[in-house]
Design a protein around this motif. Structure first.
Motif, mmCIF file in Angstrom:
data_model
loop_
_atom_site.group_PDB
_atom_site.id
_atom_site.type_symbol
_atom_site.label_atom_id
_atom_site.label_comp_id
_atom_site.label_asym_id
_atom_site.label_seq_id
_atom_site.Cartn_x
_atom_site.Cartn_y
_atom_site.Cartn_z
ATOM 1 N N THR A 41 1.349 7.135 -8.964
ATOM 2 C CA THR A 41 0.131 6.889 -8.189
ATOM 3 C C THR A 41 -0.892 7.644 -8.833
ATOM 4 O OG1 THR A 41 1.239 6.358 -6.231
ATOM 5 C CG2 THR A 41 -1.117 7.146 -5.834
ATOM 6 N N GLY A 45 -3.604 4.907 -10.048
ATOM 7 C CA GLY A 45 -4.322 4.580 -9.001
ATOM 8 C C GLY A 45 -3.689 3.391 -7.958
ATOM 9 N N THR A 70 0.766 -1.640 -4.122
ATOM 10 C CA THR A 70 -0.472 -1.989 -3.634
ATOM 11 C C THR A 70 -1.809 -1.322 -4.676
ATOM 12 O OG1 THR A 70 0.333 -1.330 -1.381
ATOM 13 C CG2 THR A 70 -2.273 -1.336 -1.745
ATOM 14 N N GLY A 71 -2.373 -1.993 -4.851
ATOM 15 C CA GLY A 71 -3.570 -1.908 -5.778
ATOM 16 C C GLY A 71 -4.589 -0.840 -5.318
ATOM 17 N N PRO A 72 -5.161 -0.364 -6.417
ATOM 18 C CA PRO A 72 -6.379 0.684 -6.005
ATOM 19 C C PRO A 72 -7.104 0.613 -4.872
ATOM 20 C CG PRO A 72 -6.275 0.326 -8.432
ATOM 21 C CD PRO A 72 -5.632 -0.975 -7.698
ATOM 22 N N GLU A 73 -7.421 -0.718 -4.497
ATOM 23 C CA GLU A 73 -8.466 -1.099 -3.339
ATOM 24 C C GLU A 73 -7.291 -1.318 -2.219
ATOM 25 O OE1 GLU A 73 -11.437 -3.596 -4.861
ATOM 26 O OE2 GLU A 73 -11.749 -2.134 -6.682
ATOM 27 N N GLY A 74 -6.546 -1.234 -2.089
ATOM 28 C CA GLY A 74 -5.486 -1.764 -0.870
ATOM 29 C C GLY A 74 -5.116 -2.940 -0.977
ATOM 30 N N GLU A 75 -5.172 -3.607 -1.850
ATOM 31 C CA GLU A 75 -4.837 -4.941 -1.937
ATOM 32 C C GLU A 75 -3.278 -5.145 -2.359
ATOM 33 O OE1 GLU A 75 -6.023 -4.117 -6.072
ATOM 34 O OE2 GLU A 75 -6.699 -3.637 -4.100
#
Length: 86
Positions: A41, A45, A70-75
């Motif tokens: 993480t 990210g 989960t991606g860095p922008e919460g996706e």
């Protein structure tokens, strides 16, 4: 003391030993997985969550269930139901 009682005592001791060993191994496994996820993480990210981790002494395999990336922008990126590493 008769032989059946000795046999029961031996089997009980072995079962208890197995239970304690399994618990301790899974405890260490969880600590190591959390350490690896934290490093991943921090460097990427991305985040990873999992539902359960288990090491089988008999099969010498690690099983992870409910893995979510989960991606860095919460996706939500990916979901793996079960991963077995032998």
């Amino acid at each position: 003391m008769n032989k059946p009682l000795i046999a029961i005592a031996v089997v009980g001791t072995l079962a208890a030993g197995y239970g304690v060993a399994q618990y301790k191994i899974n405890e260490k496994l969880t600590v190591e997985i959390e350490k690896q996820i934290s490093t991943f993480t921090e460097t990427s990210g991305f985040s990873v969550e999992y539902q359960d981790a288990n090491y089988s002494i008999f099969n010498q395999a690690v099983s992870l269930t409910g893995i979510n990336f989960t991606g860095p922008e919460g996706e939500a990126l990916a979901s793996i139901n079960q991963l077995i590493i032998e």
